[in-house]
Motif scaffolding. Structure first.
Motif, PDB file in Angstrom:
ATOM      1  N   TRP A   1     -16.338 -18.025  47.131  1.00  0.00           N
ATOM      2  CA  TRP A   1     -14.992 -18.535  47.334  1.00  0.00           C
ATOM      3  C   TRP A   1     -14.864 -19.869  46.607  1.00  0.00           C
ATOM      4  CZ3 TRP A   1     -18.909 -18.845  50.808  1.00  0.00           C
ATOM      5  CH2 TRP A   1     -19.157 -20.072  51.438  1.00  0.00           C
TER       6      TRP A   1
ATOM      7  N   GLY B   1     -12.332 -25.566  53.432  1.00  0.00           N
ATOM      8  CA  GLY B   1     -13.101 -24.948  52.353  1.00  0.00           C
ATOM      9  C   GLY B   1     -14.047 -23.887  52.854  1.00  0.00           C
TER      10      GLY B   1
ATOM     11  N   HIS C   1     -13.836 -23.589  46.366  1.00  0.00           N
ATOM     12  CA  HIS C   1     -13.574 -24.750  47.205  1.00  0.00           C
ATOM     13  C   HIS C   1     -14.186 -25.973  46.549  1.00  0.00           C
ATOM     14  CE1 HIS C   1     -17.607 -23.534  48.486  1.00  0.00           C
ATOM     15  NE2 HIS C   1     -17.774 -24.738  49.003  1.00  0.00           N
TER      16      HIS C   1
ATOM     17  N   LYS D   1     -15.239 -30.271  52.845  1.00  0.00           N
ATOM     18  CA  LYS D   1     -15.017 -29.113  51.982  1.00  0.00           C
ATOM     19  C   LYS D   1     -13.591 -28.603  52.192  1.00  0.00           C
ATOM     20  CE  LYS D   1     -19.372 -29.226  50.756  1.00  0.00           C
ATOM     21  NZ  LYS D   1     -20.340 -28.208  51.186  1.00  0.00           N
ATOM     22  N   PHE D   2     -12.907 -28.318  51.095  1.00  0.00           N
ATOM     23  CA  PHE D   2     -11.514 -27.876  51.190  1.00  0.00           C
ATOM     24  C   PHE D   2     -11.174 -26.955  50.033  1.00  0.00           C
ATOM     25  CE2 PHE D   2     -11.548 -31.516  48.440  1.00  0.00           C
ATOM     26  CZ  PHE D   2     -10.562 -31.281  47.498  1.00  0.00           C
ATOM     27  N   SER D   3     -10.190 -26.102  50.245  1.00  0.00           N
ATOM     28  CA  SER D   3      -9.585 -25.290  49.195  1.00  0.00           C
ATOM     29  C   SER D   3      -8.125 -25.703  49.071  1.00  0.00           C
ATOM     30  CB  SER D   3      -9.684 -23.802  49.528  1.00  0.00           C
ATOM     31  OG  SER D   3     -11.024 -23.358  49.600  1.00  0.00           O
ATOM     32  N   TYR D   4      -7.566 -25.554  47.877  1.00  0.00           N
ATOM     33  CA  TYR D   4      -6.177 -25.991  47.707  1.00  0.00           C
ATOM     34  C   TYR D   4      -5.528 -25.273  46.545  1.00  0.00           C
ATOM     35  CZ  TYR D   4      -7.215 -28.799  43.496  1.00  0.00           C
ATOM     36  OH  TYR D   4      -7.556 -29.199  42.231  1.00  0.00           O
TER      37      TYR D   4
ATOM     38  N   TYR E   1     -10.054 -20.132  51.908  1.00  0.00           N
ATOM     39  CA  TYR E   1      -9.839 -19.737  50.512  1.00  0.00           C
ATOM     40  C   TYR E   1      -8.902 -18.536  50.420  1.00  0.00           C
ATOM     41  CZ  TYR E   1     -10.998 -16.980  46.343  1.00  0.00           C
ATOM     42  OH  TYR E   1     -10.938 -16.205  45.219  1.00  0.00           O
TER      43      TYR E   1
END
Length: 404
Positions: free
Chosen positions: A266, A226, A268, A293-296, A231
């Motif tokens: 961004w 994240g 996340h 923390k992550f983006s997907y 991102y």
């Protein structure tokens, strides 16, 4: 074998013995090297995990967080297509198998068995109106799972951890040593996951991999750190999935361009990770938890099937009511009101204020978390109008973006 433990607890129990016999200093040095490698800016086509001590340190350091992030992304997909249950799963660059355990947590054996019964005997086209291979090869409670990775030590440890699971789909997973690059050809599968892999690839390899997942899968879920760079890799993958004909299922409530202005913020999310004493020893710190923390992005090749027993009209009403927006910041709970920053289907980013006078919707807002859909399914009471707010009165403000 942890035959009676829930998946997350079974994974923690399997991880607890990993560092037995490994000197703490050696484990700490391996963790430090891995941290430096993963935070570096140079992609590599060589295995990051070299031997068992590397893999054990990696699993203790990263696997609980990866599991929770991937589980959150898969749960978002499952919430969007609740009647769909994957009967086959390919995990690309899966290492020690965190995504395998996450898939089992989201679609455990009892869910797959129930889906098979709901579809009925002989219904080979998958759930509802989709024609997708939803329960597919899992109609008798099983799910075929294949893990592809270029690091044999990671695969070996993944097999070892999987053997401790009480879930058949985890224990029976096929672990294959495969180079993740332009020559990769994936078997067709209901679900393909790619988690924390794109950063390790060259730009060309990333593009080819995403296009190959789109060709092979009914549903694709890609997870990255994240961070602003993570991102951007997700946005790039999202664009390729759309170009390949897939429909975005989560987190975006639309298939248009991301409304966040690049370079200013961004998108996340965060997953709460329980840290065992072993985990705290390896990573340092004393808190019993941390936030990953992550983006997907999750994308599907099929439409949204109705839930069992729902008519087509009722299913359309369900979809019109639920999941029209995604909460992209941690909700702000104030006296008598909740502020929700949303990414919406038609209005981009906006802020919605839900107050006590909104009754059940206010109570739902207090329980809503960062990353949830809004409004929640089955919420009674008025649904927010994009221009006026939950009850028809002025109650929206421009959203500032996603949680930084």
């Amino acid at each position: 074998m942890n035959a009676t433990l829930p998946t997350a607890e079974a994974l923690r129990a399997a991880l607890a013995g990993l560092l037995d016999g490994l000197p703490p200093r050696q484990a700490a040095q391996a963790v430090e090297r891995l941290i430096a490698n993963y935070r570096g800016a140079t992609p590599t086509d060589a295995p990051v995990l070299r031997d068992r001590s590397d893999v054990a340190a990696y699993a203790a350091y990263r696997m609980p967080a990866t599991f929770e992030a991937v589980r959150a992304a898969l749960e978002a997909l499952a919430d969007t297509v609740p009647a769909w249950v994957p009967g086959s799963h390919v995990d690309v660059g899966g290492g020690t198998g965190a995504a395998v355990w996450a898939a089992e947590a989201v679609w455990p054996e009892e869910v797959r068995t129930e889906a098979a019964r709901a579809d009925g005997p002989g219904d080979a086209d998958g759930p509802g109106e989709t024609g997708a291979a939803g329960a597919g090869s899992g109609r008798e409670g099983g799910r075929t799972t294949t893990v592809l990775d270029w690091a044999e030590p990671a695969l070996a440890l993944g097999r070892e951890l999987a053997a401790a699971s009480g879930a058949r789909a985890v224990r029976a997973a096929d672990w294959r040593r495969t180079r993740i690059g332009t020559a990769l050809k994936l078997p067709e599968s209901d679900l393909v996951t790619v988690s924390y892999v794109l950063k390790e690839l060259t730009e060309r390899d990333r593009a080819v991999l995403v296009e190959e997942t789109a060709r092979a899968a009914q549903a694709v879920v890609i997870v990255e750190p994240g961070t602003p760079d993570g991102y951007l890799r997700i946005i790039e993958a999202r664009d390729r999935l759309i170009a390949a004909g897939l429909r975005i299922a989560a987190p975006c409530p639309h298939g248009g361009a991301c409304p966040i202005e690049r370079g200013t913020d961004w998108c996340h999310f965060a997953a709460r990770v329980s840290r065992s004493s072993l985990h705290r020893q390896v990573k340092g710190g004393s808190l019993p938890y941390e936030d990953e923390k992550f983006s997907y992005v999750a994308a599907v090749r099929f439409g949204t099937p109705p839930l069992p027993g729902r008519t087509d009209d009722a299913a359309r009403a369900d979809r019109a009511r639920a999941g029209r927006a995604r909460v992209v910041r941690k909700p702000q709970i104030r006296k008598g009101q909740v502020l929700l920053d949303l990414c919406t289907e038609d209005d981009g980013l906006r802020r919605e204020t839900v107050t006590k006078r909104h009754g059940p919707l206010y109570r739902a807002a207090r329980d809503t978390e960062w990353g949830d859909t809004w409004p929640p399914p089955h919420t009674t009471g008025p649904v927010a109008d994009p221009a006026t707010g939950p009850s028809g009165g002025p109650s929206t403000d421009p959203a500032a973006g996603s949680e930084a």
